[in-house]
Every structure is written in C-alpha cells, then in structure tokens.
Design a protein around this motif. Structure first.
Motif, PDB file in Angstrom:
ATOM      1  N   LEU A  59      -4.100  24.740  -2.929  1.00  0.00           N
ATOM      2  CA  LEU A  59      -3.396  25.870  -3.542  1.00  0.00           C
ATOM      3  C   LEU A  59      -4.401  26.701  -4.313  1.00  0.00           C
ATOM      4  O   LEU A  59      -5.111  26.183  -5.185  1.00  0.00           O
ATOM      5  CB  LEU A  59      -2.284  25.373  -4.469  1.00  0.00           C
ATOM      6  CG  LEU A  59      -1.488  26.462  -5.199  1.00  0.00           C
ATOM      7  CD1 LEU A  59      -0.784  27.396  -4.204  1.00  0.00           C
ATOM      8  CD2 LEU A  59      -0.474  25.827  -6.138  1.00  0.00           C
ATOM      9  N   PHE A  60      -4.458  27.984  -3.989  1.00  0.00           N
ATOM     10  CA  PHE A  60      -5.428  28.898  -4.577  1.00  0.00           C
ATOM     11  C   PHE A  60      -4.713  30.129  -5.118  1.00  0.00           C
ATOM     12  O   PHE A  60      -3.643  30.489  -4.648  1.00  0.00           O
ATOM     13  CB  PHE A  60      -6.457  29.333  -3.518  1.00  0.00           C
ATOM     14  CG  PHE A  60      -7.063  28.181  -2.769  1.00  0.00           C
ATOM     15  CD1 PHE A  60      -8.164  27.512  -3.276  1.00  0.00           C
ATOM     16  CD2 PHE A  60      -6.519  27.747  -1.567  1.00  0.00           C
ATOM     17  CE1 PHE A  60      -8.721  26.442  -2.601  1.00  0.00           C
ATOM     18  CE2 PHE A  60      -7.066  26.683  -0.871  1.00  0.00           C
ATOM     19  CZ  PHE A  60      -8.170  26.023  -1.395  1.00  0.00           C
ATOM     20  N   ALA A  61      -5.325  30.764  -6.099  1.00  0.00           N
ATOM     21  CA  ALA A  61      -4.786  32.010  -6.652  1.00  0.00           C
ATOM     22  C   ALA A  61      -5.949  32.944  -6.951  1.00  0.00           C
ATOM     23  O   ALA A  61      -7.002  32.507  -7.432  1.00  0.00           O
ATOM     24  CB  ALA A  61      -3.978  31.733  -7.915  1.00  0.00           C
ATOM     25  N   LEU A  62      -5.764  34.199  -6.652  1.00  0.00           N
ATOM     26  CA  LEU A  62      -6.812  35.188  -6.904  1.00  0.00           C
ATOM     27  C   LEU A  62      -6.983  35.357  -8.413  1.00  0.00           C
ATOM     28  O   LEU A  62      -6.025  35.696  -9.123  1.00  0.00           O
ATOM     29  CB  LEU A  62      -6.441  36.514  -6.239  1.00  0.00           C
ATOM     30  CG  LEU A  62      -7.615  37.262  -5.633  1.00  0.00           C
ATOM     31  CD1 LEU A  62      -8.035  36.582  -4.337  1.00  0.00           C
ATOM     32  CD2 LEU A  62      -7.255  38.678  -5.365  1.00  0.00           C
ATOM     33  N   ASP A  63      -8.176  35.090  -8.885  1.00  0.00           N
ATOM     34  CA  ASP A  63      -8.460  35.105 -10.322  1.00  0.00           C
ATOM     35  C   ASP A  63      -8.170  36.466 -10.954  1.00  0.00           C
ATOM     36  O   ASP A  63      -7.610  36.539 -12.047  1.00  0.00           O
ATOM     37  CB  ASP A  63      -9.918  34.701 -10.563  1.00  0.00           C
ATOM     38  CG  ASP A  63     -10.220  34.499 -12.030  1.00  0.00           C
ATOM     39  OD1 ASP A  63      -9.421  33.814 -12.714  1.00  0.00           O
ATOM     40  OD2 ASP A  63     -11.239  35.027 -12.505  1.00  0.00           O
ATOM     41  N   GLU A  64      -8.508  37.518 -10.268  1.00  0.00           N
ATOM     42  CA  GLU A  64      -8.269  38.869 -10.792  1.00  0.00           C
ATOM     43  C   GLU A  64      -6.779  39.092 -11.072  1.00  0.00           C
ATOM     44  O   GLU A  64      -6.399  39.683 -12.081  1.00  0.00           O
ATOM     45  CB  GLU A  64      -8.774  39.898  -9.785  1.00  0.00           C
ATOM     46  CG  GLU A  64      -8.577  41.329 -10.193  1.00  0.00           C
ATOM     47  CD  GLU A  64      -9.188  42.281  -9.186  1.00  0.00           C
ATOM     48  OE1 GLU A  64      -8.412  43.014  -8.548  1.00  0.00           O
ATOM     49  OE2 GLU A  64     -10.417  42.267  -9.039  1.00  0.00           O
ATOM     50  N   ASP A  65      -5.923  38.602 -10.194  1.00  0.00           N
ATOM     51  CA  ASP A  65      -4.480  38.776 -10.369  1.00  0.00           C
ATOM     52  C   ASP A  65      -3.933  37.858 -11.461  1.00  0.00           C
ATOM     53  O   ASP A  65      -3.007  38.236 -12.185  1.00  0.00           O
ATOM     54  CB  ASP A  65      -3.757  38.541  -9.047  1.00  0.00           C
ATOM     55  CG  ASP A  65      -4.111  39.609  -8.020  1.00  0.00           C
ATOM     56  OD1 ASP A  65      -4.338  40.768  -8.433  1.00  0.00           O
ATOM     57  OD2 ASP A  65      -4.180  39.299  -6.824  1.00  0.00           O
ATOM     58  N   LEU A  66      -4.489  36.667 -11.585  1.00  0.00           N
ATOM     59  CA  LEU A  66      -4.101  35.776 -12.690  1.00  0.00           C
ATOM     60  C   LEU A  66      -4.424  36.432 -14.032  1.00  0.00           C
ATOM     61  O   LEU A  66      -3.600  36.446 -14.945  1.00  0.00           O
ATOM     62  CB  LEU A  66      -4.832  34.437 -12.585  1.00  0.00           C
ATOM     63  CG  LEU A  66      -4.422  33.508 -11.450  1.00  0.00           C
ATOM     64  CD1 LEU A  66      -5.413  32.359 -11.330  1.00  0.00           C
ATOM     65  CD2 LEU A  66      -3.011  32.988 -11.665  1.00  0.00           C
ATOM     66  N   GLN A  67      -5.623  36.985 -14.142  1.00  0.00           N
ATOM     67  CA  GLN A  67      -6.041  37.625 -15.387  1.00  0.00           C
ATOM     68  C   GLN A  67      -5.200  38.857 -15.690  1.00  0.00           C
ATOM     69  O   GLN A  67      -4.802  39.081 -16.838  1.00  0.00           O
ATOM     70  CB  GLN A  67      -7.516  37.998 -15.317  1.00  0.00           C
ATOM     71  CG  GLN A  67      -8.436  36.799 -15.354  1.00  0.00           C
ATOM     72  CD  GLN A  67      -9.893  37.199 -15.292  1.00  0.00           C
ATOM     73  OE1 GLN A  67     -10.271  38.286 -15.725  1.00  0.00           O
ATOM     74  NE2 GLN A  67     -10.727  36.324 -14.762  1.00  0.00           N
ATOM     75  N   ALA A  68      -4.906  39.657 -14.661  1.00  0.00           N
ATOM     76  CA  ALA A  68      -4.134  40.892 -14.859  1.00  0.00           C
ATOM     77  C   ALA A  68      -2.718  40.597 -15.358  1.00  0.00           C
ATOM     78  O   ALA A  68      -2.129  41.414 -16.057  1.00  0.00           O
ATOM     79  CB  ALA A  68      -4.068  41.686 -13.562  1.00  0.00           C
ATOM     80  N   ARG A  69      -2.215  39.410 -15.020  1.00  0.00           N
ATOM     81  CA  ARG A  69      -0.852  39.052 -15.416  1.00  0.00           C
ATOM     82  C   ARG A  69      -0.821  37.993 -16.513  1.00  0.00           C
ATOM     83  O   ARG A  69       0.228  37.456 -16.832  1.00  0.00           O
ATOM     84  CB  ARG A  69      -0.083  38.575 -14.178  1.00  0.00           C
ATOM     85  CG  ARG A  69       0.192  39.740 -13.223  1.00  0.00           C
ATOM     86  CD  ARG A  69       0.419  39.265 -11.805  1.00  0.00           C
ATOM     87  NE  ARG A  69       0.636  40.392 -10.907  1.00  0.00           N
ATOM     88  CZ  ARG A  69      -0.346  41.101 -10.349  1.00  0.00           C
ATOM     89  NH1 ARG A  69      -1.610  40.820 -10.600  1.00  0.00           N
ATOM     90  NH2 ARG A  69      -0.067  42.111  -9.534  1.00  0.00           N
ATOM     91  N   ALA A  70      -1.983  37.702 -17.076  1.00  0.00           N
ATOM     92  CA  ALA A  70      -2.119  36.736 -18.177  1.00  0.00           C
ATOM     93  C   ALA A  70      -1.483  35.393 -17.836  1.00  0.00           C
ATOM     94  O   ALA A  70      -0.737  34.825 -18.618  1.00  0.00           O
ATOM     95  CB  ALA A  70      -1.542  37.302 -19.465  1.00  0.00           C
ATOM     96  N   ILE A  71      -1.807  34.891 -16.637  1.00  0.00           N
ATOM     97  CA  ILE A  71      -1.280  33.605 -16.190  1.00  0.00           C
ATOM     98  C   ILE A  71      -2.425  32.611 -16.081  1.00  0.00           C
ATOM     99  O   ILE A  71      -3.450  32.890 -15.461  1.00  0.00           O
ATOM    100  CB  ILE A  71      -0.558  33.740 -14.837  1.00  0.00           C
ATOM    101  CG1 ILE A  71       0.668  34.626 -15.000  1.00  0.00           C
ATOM    102  CG2 ILE A  71      -0.175  32.374 -14.277  1.00  0.00           C
ATOM    103  CD1 ILE A  71       1.386  34.946 -13.717  1.00  0.00           C
ATOM    104  N   ALA A  72      -2.235  31.471 -16.704  1.00  0.00           N
ATOM    105  CA  ALA A  72      -3.195  30.372 -16.605  1.00  0.00           C
ATOM    106  C   ALA A  72      -2.476  29.191 -15.987  1.00  0.00           C
ATOM    107  O   ALA A  72      -1.327  28.904 -16.330  1.00  0.00           O
ATOM    108  CB  ALA A  72      -3.739  30.009 -17.977  1.00  0.00           C
ATOM    109  N   SER A  73      -3.129  28.516 -15.052  1.00  0.00           N
ATOM    110  CA  SER A  73      -2.487  27.392 -14.386  1.00  0.00           C
ATOM    111  C   SER A  73      -3.533  26.387 -13.939  1.00  0.00           C
ATOM    112  O   SER A  73      -4.575  26.765 -13.408  1.00  0.00           O
ATOM    113  CB  SER A  73      -1.691  27.880 -13.178  1.00  0.00           C
ATOM    114  OG  SER A  73      -1.159  26.790 -12.467  1.00  0.00           O
TER     115      SER A  73
END
Length: 98
Positions: A59-73
C-alpha cells in the motif's frame, strides 16, 4: 500478473476503493493519490477497509498529496513521483480507477 491499482478519487464519494479491494490479487499493490489519500484518515471506514485488506508492503500513497491534505499514516508507504514511476515499472500492469 501483478497489478498496481491507482486510486485518485475520494473514498467518501463512491465505491471505487471497496471495488478495488474486492478485486485485489495476493501480489497486487495499491497506490493512493489525489483525494484517495483521504482513505488513510484515522478512524475512517476506508482506513479500516485498508487495514483489513492486509496490504502490508503493498500500500502506497503519494507523499505530495499526503502533505497537501495534512494526512499522516503508518499504514501506507509514502512515495514521491520517481518512486511512483518505479512502482509502475515493478508491476506487470497498472490499472487506474478513473
């Protein structure tokens, strides 16, 4: 044939995430980008679905999109664009859930 499934739509808007998870093979990977990273929000139904899917190391998530939405996982591995390209080459096929 291993497939990388790419999701970019919010899991709260439709059933794409649930449909994708039902179709996953044992060696398939999932990349969340755009609004799909909201699936990783702590305590959400979509996060529980991802946990139940047993996607450790897939399971992967684009770091740029995580940061833009303030999501940490801790559930998904954050990747940058070069790693996204590497993932798309690692898997036999790429399926974008449009």
């Amino acid at each position: 044939m291993a497939t990388l499934h790419v999701l970019s739509h919010s899991p709260f808007a439709d059933e794409r995430l649930a449909s994708c998870l039902r179709l996953l093979a044992a060696d398939d990977g999932v990349l969340l980008c755009g609004d799909a990273v909201y699936a990783l929000r702590q305590g959400s139904d979509s996060q529980r679905q991802l946990e139940a899917a047993g996607l450790a190391q897939r399971l992967f998530a684009l770091d740029e999109d995580l940061q833009a939405r303030a999501i940490a996982s801790e559930l998904a591995k954050a990747v940058d664009y070069p790693a996204f390209v590497a993932l798309s080459l690692h898997y036999d096929k790429v399926n974008s859930w449009l």
